[in-house]
Design a protein around this motif. Structure first.
Motif, PDB file in Angstrom:
ATOM      1  N   GLN A 622       1.460   0.278  11.388  1.00 22.59           N
ATOM      2  CA  GLN A 622       2.851   0.107  10.979  1.00 22.59           C
ATOM      3  C   GLN A 622       2.974   0.008   9.462  1.00 22.59           C
ATOM      4  N   ILE A 623       3.997   0.662   8.909  1.00 25.33           N
ATOM      5  CA  ILE A 623       4.349   0.546   7.502  1.00 25.33           C
ATOM      6  C   ILE A 623       5.809   0.110   7.414  1.00 25.33           C
ATOM      7  N   VAL A 624       6.066  -0.899   6.587  1.00 27.78           N
ATOM      8  CA  VAL A 624       7.421  -1.380   6.355  1.00 27.78           C
ATOM      9  C   VAL A 624       7.687  -1.274   4.858  1.00 27.78           C
ATOM     10  N   SER A 625       8.859  -0.764   4.494  1.00 32.68           N
ATOM     11  CA  SER A 625       9.189  -0.604   3.087  1.00 32.68           C
ATOM     12  C   SER A 625      10.280  -1.573   2.661  1.00 32.68           C
ATOM     13  N   TYR A 626      10.098  -2.141   1.462  1.00 26.62           N
ATOM     14  CA  TYR A 626      11.060  -3.073   0.883  1.00 26.62           C
ATOM     15  C   TYR A 626      11.322  -2.671  -0.562  1.00 26.62           C
ATOM     16  N   THR A 627      12.468  -3.089  -1.054  1.00 26.25           N
ATOM     17  CA  THR A 627      12.723  -3.014  -2.479  1.00 26.25           C
ATOM     18  C   THR A 627      13.231  -4.368  -2.932  1.00 26.25           C
ATOM     19  N   PHE A 628      12.836  -4.786  -4.102  1.00 26.08           N
ATOM     20  CA  PHE A 628      13.237  -6.117  -4.567  1.00 26.08           C
ATOM     21  C   PHE A 628      13.290  -6.142  -6.081  1.00 26.08           C
TER      22      PHE A 628
END
Length: 628
Positions: A622-628
């Motif tokens: 699994q890959i999860v992408s975030y921006t912050f």
């Protein structure tokens, strides 16, 4: 290929409890197979390699799978230089490369895949990473298919196929025996494919090559095949001239060209002897040609005066004008470097470094150092490494500038930030080497003591007119004179003693491998390396004769893309483990721009240093992408 450096960090934790993240993800993607490799690209495509060697293109903005490809599957089980199977992530890193071109940004949308296994399976392809479309491959070129260990593989010349940056085009070439035709004739085919259009510029059924073509000063191409050397019009593939072996069944076994690509030298084997020929590469007219008696196929090194032919016993210089032997040197067998007025340098296979008088071939000096290899050519002389990886400097006159205690110990990080200056991080201290004078000085001492968390810098880069030294959790900006501009540290999440030992061991092994590879590379100097050192020598000679301003203008220090860096640190409540998260840092100032709580996880992630987007591997599939 225009790609920016993605930061791949793997941190091991001793915990197994998974907690939720502190903000919503941009997207989440689950895979059928384990994710082994990822690469961020400038084209907003996240490349993913899985455990079954499938290559995938993911839209990094929304997580949609745009395409899948099996082009890398033939590389599974590829062995490294040590004879052991390579890790899947290393295979993707080594055999898939992004095209970069500052003048044509669209070329960053393309990737080159090229590999060959010890079992004979090979592949070459260029793909559009935006769409997954194969632009060129042996199959697309309709080359014949054969079976290797039960697998179908198209026929092509591995060394004669690849991407040519100077042409912004790909070349693919093949030669095979056609058993479907009467007499089973040998057939050849060579194609030039333009990028980024993907259009065939031209195709030849008369030209087969075993090495990538060289771009001549007039923009046309020099092709070298087994039976023919030819100058080809780069625009339409028309022959401008050709030079064939003297007899039908003979082949060209060795060749080299002068640095300015004005003359070329070619050796063809003839039973127990051979024929050596010199050509004018502008018009293809032979300058001279004659038989020479040699038991082995020689190495050849083109220099200003002609060509140096190296066999198992002698080093002989043949004059460019008439082919006469100007001189011979015995016991000087090795790789040859034209060092201009200083003489002819010879790196004798990791045992000695010699300087020959270019007019007589006499040995001017002979330096024996165990494991010696050339590191680079400086204005004052030759920087060399010894068996331990230490660096020394010997002048063109044979005097050691850095000798014994004066040698620099093994650098773990090096960075040339200007034409004349190179930085080397050695055992906790930062040294500055003046490549013009041959002097070095201690610029900053005790950096390893200033860096917290038992860390050492693992990279250096030029940022905002300063030098940024980075480790996993430390950033230090220094001025060119060594003064510290700022230093920031973010405590790393807690790791077990075993994890700390494992990471430290990996750091030591990586450093040792880098030193070993460096020494090995220097001890096996190729003709290409010889040309590189000759070019360095010419640059310094030009500086001495006409001033260094032009050289300074041409020199550009390597720079990382983007001014953002992500650091895994303790940012939240709950102690070392529960408070683990990411800090987004401005590399120009060291200021924190944002934080992102991860919690008790084993973070493996890629980071886009331009957009600030994080691609977190939350589990094996699994890959999860975030921006912050």
């Amino acid at each position: 290929m225009k790609s920016f450096t993605s930061i791949l960090v793997t941190v091991l934790f001793l915990c197994t409890v998974i907690t939720s993240y502190s903000q919503e993800a941009l997207w989440q993607l689950d895979f059928e197979k384990e994710v082994e490799w990822t690469k961020v690209t400038e084209s907003a495509i996240l490349l993913v390699g899985t455990s079954d060697m499938t290559l995938m293109g993911i839209d990094s903005r929304n997580g949609s799978v745009i395409w899948e490809s099996d082009l890398m599957k033939g590389a599974k089980g590829v062995k490294g230089a040590d004879g052991k199977k390579m890790e899947i992530s290393s295979i993707f890193d080594q055999y898939l490369g992004l095209i970069s071109d500052e003048e044509v940004p669209e070329l960053s949308d393309y990737a080159v895949i090229k590999y060959s296994t010890l079992m004979g399976f090979k592949n070459f392809s260029i793909i559009n990473i935006m769409t997954g479309e194969v632009i060129i491959s042996p199959r697309k070129a309709e080359l014949p298919v054969q079976k290797v260990l039960g697998k179908e593989m198209a026929t092509f010349n591995f060394n004669g196929s690849g991407y040519i940056p100077s042409m912004r085009a790909a070349v693919i070439s093949a030669s095979w025996q056609d058993f479907n035709q009467k007499g089973n004739p040998w057939v050849v085919k060579t194609m030039i494919i333009d990028l980024p259009s993907g259009n065939t510029r031209w195709q030849s059924d008369a030209l087969g090559i075993d090495a990538l073509p060289a771009t001549l000063p007039d923009g046309n191409l020099l092709f070298a095949g087994k039976y023919q050397i030819a100058k080809i019009n780069a625009k339409d593939g028309a022959y401008m001239w050709s030079f064939n072996t003297s007899e039908k069944n003979q082949t060209f076994e060795s060749f080299d060209t002068s640095l300015d690509l004005q003359s070329g030298y070619f050796f063809e084997k003839k039973k127990n002897s051979g024929q050596l020929s010199a050509l004018n590469l502008n018009d293809g007219k032979p300058i001279w040609s004659f038989d020479i008696k040699l038991k082995v196929v020689p190495q050849m090194f083109a220099i200003r005066d002609g060509v140096v032919v190296v066999d198992d016993k002698w080093l002989s210089l043949y004059n460019l004008d008439d082919g006469s032997v100007k001189w011979q040197a015995k016991k000087a067998v090795g790789d040859v470097i034209d060092l201009g007025n200083a003489g002819i340098g010879v790196a004798a296979r990791g045992t000695r470094l010699l300087m020959l008088d270019r007019n007589t071939g006499e040995i001017k000096w002979d330096e024996k150092v165990k494991g010696i290899g050339i590191d680079q050519i400086c204005a004052k002389g030759i920087m060399y490494s010894d068996l331990k990886g230490r660096l020394g400097l010997i002048t063109f006159g044979g005097d050691k500038v850095w000798d014994k205690k004066g040698m620099l110990e093994v650098p773990s990080v090096r960075y040339r930030y200007s034409f004349e200056k190179e930085l080397m991080y050695i055992s906790g201290d930062l040294y500055e080497v003046d490549l013009m004078t041959g002097d070095y000085k201690l610029l900053v001492s005790g950096i390893n003591k200033s860096f917290e968390g038992d860390e050492d810098p693992n990279s250096m880069e030029l940022v905002n007119n300063g030098i940024l030294l980075s480790s996993s959790n430390n950033l230090m900006m220094i001025e060119p004179d060594g003064a510290q501009r700022w230093h920031k540290h973010w405590p790393a999440p807690e790791m077990s003693l075993a994890a700390k030992i494992a990471i430290r061991t990996m750091q030591v092994v990586a450093t040792a491998a880098a030193v070993s590879n460096s020494v090995a590379a220097q001890n096996t100097n190729s003709i290409g390396s010889s040309k590189m050192y000759q070019s360095q020598s010419d640059q310094w000679s030009n500086v001495a004769s006409s001033g260094s301003e032009e050289a300074r203008k041409k020199f550009t220090a390597s720079k990382s893309k983007g001014n953002l860096k992500v650091i895994l640190a303790v940012i939240g409540k709950g102690g070392q483990k529960a408070g683990a998260g990411f800090v987004k840092v401005d590399k120009t100032t060291g200021d924190e721009l944002a934080t992102f709580l991860v919690g008790e996880k084993e973070p493996v992630y890629d980071f886009d240093p331009i957009s600030g987007q994080v691609f977190l591997k939350t589990s094996k599939k699994q890959i999860v992408s975030y921006t912050f």
